[in-house]
Structure formats: C-alpha cells, structure tokens
Design a protein around this motif. Structure first.
Motif, short mmCIF file in Angstrom:
data_model
loop_
_atom_site.label_atom_id
_atom_site.label_comp_id
_atom_site.label_asym_id
_atom_site.label_seq_id
_atom_site.Cartn_x
_atom_site.Cartn_y
_atom_site.Cartn_z
N PHE B 147 1.15 -1.38 -0.39
CA PHE B 147 -0.18 -0.08 -0.38
C PHE B 147 1.14 1.41 -0.17
CE2 PHE B 147 -2.95 -3.20 2.57
CZ PHE B 147 -3.44 -3.02 1.43
N PHE B 148 0.13 1.93 -0.58
CA PHE B 148 0.96 3.74 0.15
C PHE B 148 1.38 3.96 1.33
CE2 PHE B 148 -1.03 4.32 -4.19
CZ PHE B 148 -0.41 4.88 -4.70
N GLY B 149 0.29 3.25 2.16
CA GLY B 149 1.03 2.88 3.31
C GLY B 149 2.22 2.14 3.93
N GLY B 150 2.66 1.36 2.92
CA GLY B 150 4.40 0.64 3.12
C GLY B 150 2.08 -1.02 3.85
N GLU B 151 2.88 -2.06 4.71
CA GLU B 151 2.06 -2.90 5.25
C GLU B 151 0.60 -2.34 5.47
OE1 GLU B 151 2.79 -6.42 4.50
OE2 GLU B 151 3.82 -5.54 3.50
N GLU B 152 -0.17 -1.62 5.98
CA GLU B 152 -1.21 -1.71 6.12
C GLU B 152 -1.39 0.10 5.10
OE1 GLU B 152 -2.54 -2.73 8.11
OE2 GLU B 152 -1.29 -4.04 8.85
N ILE B 153 -2.57 0.00 4.86
CA ILE B 153 -3.35 1.28 4.31
C ILE B 153 -3.39 3.20 5.23
CG2 ILE B 153 -5.10 -0.30 2.74
CD1 ILE B 153 -7.16 0.79 3.96
N GLY B 154 -3.23 3.78 4.64
CA GLY B 154 -2.75 4.79 4.94
C GLY B 154 -3.55 5.78 3.98
N LEU B 155 -3.56 6.72 5.01
CA LEU B 155 -3.60 8.33 4.58
C LEU B 155 -4.23 8.45 2.53
CD1 LEU B 155 -5.78 10.81 4.98
CD2 LEU B 155 -3.47 12.46 4.66
#
Lengths: 225, 225
Positions: B147-155
């Motif tokens: 994801f853009f947030g890394g392993e978890e979804i973020g903004l």
C-alpha cells in the motif's frame, strides 16, 4: 524534533504569496535558513529535482528532504520546531484551521487572479462576485478576534497573507473594489493588524517589486498580438 | 481523545468517493456512527446548517461539531481515535502523505470526471492525457509496496479509493483506457489489494448503484436539448 545541525533551504520567487507563507512560518519559529531565488521562466535543476511533480515554488528542503505545497510546508515546520505553535493541539481546531486555509486557496487566491487578469468583462464580474462572497465568509469568521489564530497568528493568518498585501495592489491595478474598510470592516481591521505584525512585516516582499510585476502582467493583457 | 459517550454522524451520498473515504477511516478505527443519506438535488437543512460554506458532502459531525472536506475529516478521525494510525507520526512522512492525497484530488479525481463527462473530443483527449500522466506518477510512487501506507493502508490509500473502484466504471462507460494492468502494472496490483482489503470492501457503495448513476450521467450528455 530539530537538531542543532540543520540544513534548511527554501526555493522561492520573491513576489509569490505562497513563498511568503513559508518565510513567515520560519521567522515565527526563528529558524535560520538559506533562501534561493528561482526563475519560473528558467527553472533550475534543483527545483526540477526537488519538485518533479508540480515544478513549482515554494519548495522547502530540510536536511536533503524536499516538501512542496506551502500549507504542507507550514504544517511540517510547525511539527518540526514545536515552540511558538502555529496550529492548535486540539484536533477540532486543527481541522477548522485547515478548512479555512484551504478555503483561502480555493476561493480567494486563485479567483482574485482570475478576476484581475482577464480581458473578458463577464469573467471579471463573475470572479469578482465570487471573491466578495468568499471575503464575506472570512468577515463573518474573524468576528472580533485580533487574528484567526486568536491573540497570536496561526495557520489561517499565514495562509491569508495574500489578502492584506496582494489584494490591495491587485485591486488598484485592475480598478476593482475587493477589500475595503467599508465592505468588510472586521476583515480590514484584521488585515492592518496582520500586515503590521513584526514577523509578517519582515517576511513580505518589497511592495514596489510586486506592484511592478502585477502592473506589467495586467498591461500585457491589453497588448494586441 | 474520544470518550465513551460519542455522537458520531456522517452526512453523505452513497455514490461519492469522498464519502467513501470517511466510511473507510471510521471502519478502520471501529468507530460506531450514524449515516445520513443526503440528496444533492434537495439539500437538507442539516447539511446547509453544518456546511454553509460549500453545501457539500461529506460532513462529519462529532458531538455536535461539524467538519467538512473528506481529507480533513480523515485526519480528524485519526487524531481523535488514535489506535490503528492512518498517518505516520513522523512529520516528513505526514507531509508526503498529505502531498499525494492532495495530488489525487487535484490531478486524478476531478480530471477523470472532466475526461469522461464531456462531448468535446479535444477536452476529452487533453484530460485523458493529464490523468494518465498523474497515474504514472502514482505508479512510480507505489514501487513494490503493498500500500502507499506500507503494509497497512494509510491516508494516500484512503484518498485514492477512487482509482480502483470508480475509475474502472468511468472508463467502461466512456470507452477510455486509464487504469489497466498493461499500462500501470504496479498501480493495478495495488488497486486489487486495496479493493479486496476487508475494511475497504465493506465501505464501498454497491457497484450497480454507482454504475447506473455514471451511465445515466454520461448518456445525458448526448441528449440534445
């Protein structure tokens, strides 16, 4: 948090209200920085390297890491140098400050330029109406506070520096009535407070320089090609 | 911080990607909330009261205090319910996440609509080019991250939910090629990850409902008046 060994650089153009926002934030925090004047007609490799997406100023570079977009830069500065806070620590107050800052970008800054830099009278009228409506919202919002931030200047005041400094020149050049003490007494009073704030004063570009640019750009509209 | 006695309300319209962002943020945090469907053709008194400036959805109301603008709402939710963070605590990462979220609003969401909902072929081509250029920037940015947030979804992932869910419908209706696995393999892979994320899945509106709306709107362009 900031360490003692900082490399802080701002790429800008002197006449830009967006660049001025960053100057204000840095001076409020007392951060020392290097300022690099860019030419938008001949963009430097540095600018293209640091803002490949928009290729616009301001770009803020902190220890080699670049940030674009003036409001995001101001928030970053506020989070990195935490004394003299620009944003409240309360999430709701932060949301409101961001809302009005975005409002100023969306409804005041760009629309005022559209109202001024056009030869189409209908376009001018429509955009002038829109700016006046936006300023009325700000007139209602400032109430009897010294600044949008309360007793001290905050994000909205910084975002709004276009209003007291750029709008008077733009309206003079184009013969428009936008910000007047008659139409918007509270906002006008605020605009005088802001422009006389010591930190803001030393962050503003030279008036003559900006005025000459605006005048040249306005007059060039009426030169037939 | 949030207390146990919360009144949390979201005013929205089901088909809106901006409203969907708020659903995702609230569900990520496990916040219980009341959802009120608005009609943009017949705006409720509640909507006009809570968002007198823009008169748009989403509006988020927390214990009687309203916030407008989806990205500001998501940030407020993240600051109020601090578990399962949506934004990094690092100021530079926050600035980058805000930058790309704003980029998605400025260069993807609005421009895609302009590319689709027009009868002017030149306008369509110009805006299609612009969307493709923006998607290329995102393709470069996602790299091989989940994801853009890394392993978890973020903004940024939340801001970008328009891309995996709305863009495929819009391009189908208008016969455009925007997001394809051929053109943007990494972004396409990300889009599949995002749309299959459990929280995102339960936050999306019914596909048929959105598709019918898009189709109706597109076809109405070609009805002579």
């Amino acid at each position: 948090m900031a360490s003692n060994q900082e490399e802080v650089t701002l790429l800008g153009v002197t006449r830009s209200p967006f660049v001025c926002r960053v100057h204000i934030a840095l001076k409020l925090k007392g951060v020392e920085y290097k300022y690099v004047e860019e030419s938008l007609f001949n963009k430097s490799d540095l600018l293209l390297k640091y803002n490949p997406v928009h290729k616009k100023v301001p770009v803020f570079v902190h220890n080699g890491k670049p940030i674009a977009e003036s409001l995001l830069i101001v928030e970053y500065i506020d989070q990195t140098w935490t004394h003299n806070p620009i944003l409240s620590s309360d999430p709701y107050q932060r949301a409101l400050a961001r809302f009005w800052s975005k409002f100023i970008d969306d409804k005041v800054v760009g629309v005022t330029s559209k109202a001024v830099f056009t030869v189409d009278e209908k376009e001018r009228e429509k955009n002038t109406e829109e700016v006046l409506e936006a300023l009325q919202f700000l007139e209602n919002e400032i109430k009897d506070n010294k600044f949008f931030g309360g007793e001290e200047i905050g994000l909205v005041d910084i975002a709004a520096v276009f209003i007291p400094f750029w709008i008077p020149m733009l309206q003079e050049v184009a013969g428009l009535e936008l910000l007047t003490s008659h139409k918007f007494p509270k906002l006008y009073k605020w605009s005088q407070e802001l422009i006389n704030h010591l930190v803001v004063k030393e962050s503003l570009p030279p008036r003559d320089h900006v005025f000459a640019f605006i005048k040249r750009r306005y007059e060039s509209l009426f030169i037939s090609k």
